[in-house]
Write a protein that holds these residues in place. Structure first.
Motif, short mmCIF file in Angstrom:
data_model
loop_
_atom_site.label_atom_id
_atom_site.label_comp_id
_atom_site.label_asym_id
_atom_site.label_seq_id
_atom_site.Cartn_x
_atom_site.Cartn_y
_atom_site.Cartn_z
N MET A 90 -6.41 -25.09 26.53
CA MET A 90 -5.87 -23.88 27.11
C MET A 90 -4.85 -24.28 28.12
O MET A 90 -5.14 -25.12 28.94
CB MET A 90 -7.02 -23.11 27.70
N PRO A 91 -3.72 -23.77 28.15
CA PRO A 91 -3.06 -22.96 27.14
C PRO A 91 -2.22 -23.81 26.19
O PRO A 91 -1.94 -24.98 26.46
CB PRO A 91 -2.16 -22.03 27.96
N HIS A 92 -1.82 -23.19 25.08
CA HIS A 92 -0.89 -23.81 24.15
C HIS A 92 0.37 -22.97 24.09
O HIS A 92 0.29 -21.74 23.99
CB HIS A 92 -1.48 -23.93 22.74
N ILE A 93 1.53 -23.61 24.15
CA ILE A 93 2.81 -22.93 24.06
C ILE A 93 3.46 -23.34 22.74
O ILE A 93 3.64 -24.53 22.47
CB ILE A 93 3.74 -23.31 25.23
N SER A 94 3.78 -22.36 21.95
CA SER A 94 4.44 -22.59 20.66
C SER A 94 5.88 -22.12 20.79
O SER A 94 6.14 -20.94 21.03
CB SER A 94 3.72 -21.81 19.56
N LEU A 95 6.81 -23.05 20.63
CA LEU A 95 8.22 -22.76 20.83
C LEU A 95 8.96 -22.89 19.51
O LEU A 95 8.79 -23.89 18.80
CB LEU A 95 8.79 -23.76 21.86
N MET A 96 9.77 -21.90 19.18
CA MET A 96 10.58 -21.94 17.97
C MET A 96 12.04 -21.94 18.38
O MET A 96 12.43 -21.14 19.25
CB MET A 96 10.24 -20.77 17.06
N LEU A 97 12.81 -22.84 17.78
CA LEU A 97 14.21 -23.02 18.15
C LEU A 97 15.07 -23.16 16.91
O LEU A 97 14.58 -23.58 15.86
CB LEU A 97 14.39 -24.32 18.95
N TYR A 98 16.36 -22.86 17.07
CA TYR A 98 17.30 -23.23 16.01
C TYR A 98 17.37 -24.75 15.96
O TYR A 98 17.23 -25.42 17.00
CB TYR A 98 18.70 -22.71 16.31
N PRO A 99 17.60 -25.34 14.81
CA PRO A 99 17.74 -26.79 14.71
C PRO A 99 18.97 -27.30 15.48
O PRO A 99 19.90 -26.55 15.74
CB PRO A 99 17.93 -27.03 13.21
N GLU A 122 -3.32 -31.92 31.68
CA GLU A 122 -3.87 -32.38 30.40
C GLU A 122 -4.43 -31.25 29.54
O GLU A 122 -4.75 -31.45 28.38
CB GLU A 122 -4.94 -33.46 30.62
N GLN A 123 -4.50 -30.05 30.09
CA GLN A 123 -4.98 -28.90 29.33
C GLN A 123 -3.86 -28.14 28.62
O GLN A 123 -4.11 -27.26 27.82
CB GLN A 123 -5.70 -27.92 30.26
N VAL A 124 -2.62 -28.48 28.92
CA VAL A 124 -1.47 -27.75 28.38
C VAL A 124 -0.87 -28.52 27.21
O VAL A 124 -0.53 -29.69 27.33
CB VAL A 124 -0.38 -27.55 29.46
N SER A 125 -0.76 -27.84 26.07
CA SER A 125 -0.08 -28.44 24.92
C SER A 125 1.12 -27.58 24.55
O SER A 125 1.15 -26.38 24.82
CB SER A 125 -1.04 -28.55 23.73
N VAL A 126 2.14 -28.23 23.97
CA VAL A 126 3.36 -27.55 23.59
C VAL A 126 3.78 -28.05 22.22
O VAL A 126 3.78 -29.25 21.96
CB VAL A 126 4.51 -27.82 24.59
N SER A 127 4.12 -27.11 21.32
CA SER A 127 4.64 -27.50 20.01
C SER A 127 6.00 -26.86 19.80
O SER A 127 6.31 -25.81 20.39
CB SER A 127 3.68 -27.08 18.89
N LEU A 129 5.68 -26.15 34.61
CA LEU A 129 5.75 -24.75 35.05
C LEU A 129 4.44 -24.03 34.75
O LEU A 129 3.94 -23.26 35.58
CB LEU A 129 6.91 -24.04 34.36
N THR A 130 3.87 -24.29 33.60
CA THR A 130 2.61 -23.67 33.21
C THR A 130 1.49 -24.06 34.17
O THR A 130 0.71 -23.22 34.62
CB THR A 130 2.25 -24.04 31.77
N VAL A 131 1.44 -25.33 34.51
CA VAL A 131 0.43 -25.81 35.47
C VAL A 131 0.63 -25.11 36.82
O VAL A 131 -0.33 -24.61 37.42
CB VAL A 131 0.52 -27.34 35.62
N ALA A 132 1.87 -25.04 37.29
CA ALA A 132 2.15 -24.44 38.59
C ALA A 132 1.83 -22.94 38.61
O ALA A 132 1.27 -22.44 39.58
CB ALA A 132 3.62 -24.66 38.95
N GLU A 133 2.16 -22.24 37.55
CA GLU A 133 2.01 -20.79 37.53
C GLU A 133 0.61 -20.32 37.16
O GLU A 133 0.14 -19.30 37.65
CB GLU A 133 3.02 -20.15 36.58
#
Length: 70
Positions: free
Chosen positions: A1-10, A37-42, A27-31
């Motif tokens: 918790m939490p996971h951030i899923s980011l979609m971008l143009y190539p 170690e609990q924050v993942s991003v794809s 930013l996620t940790v701060a806010e």
């Protein structure tokens, strides 16, 4: 918790994506007050011509906080 899923143009370099995801993580940790170690991003790259179909139309109703304005 939490996971951030980011979609971008190539087109962005791996280094750019790594730097950005580290900033999102910090930013996620701060806010949200969680541990680093609990924050993942794809990241998933989506072609511009597929954006509406593959991103906008696939988001669960009510979960898109900021709408795109093309």
């Amino acid at each position: 918790m939490p996971h951030i899923s980011l979609m971008l143009y190539p087109g962005r370099t791996l280094a750019t994506k790594e730097e950005f995801t580290k900033k999102l993580q910090a930013l996620t940790v701060a806010e949200l007050g969680c541990k680093m170690e609990q924050v993942s991003v794809s990241i998933e790259e989506v072609a511009r011509e597929n954006w509406q179909k593959d991103v906008v139309e696939q988001v669960k109703p009510g979960s898109m906080i900021i709408q795109p304005n093309f």
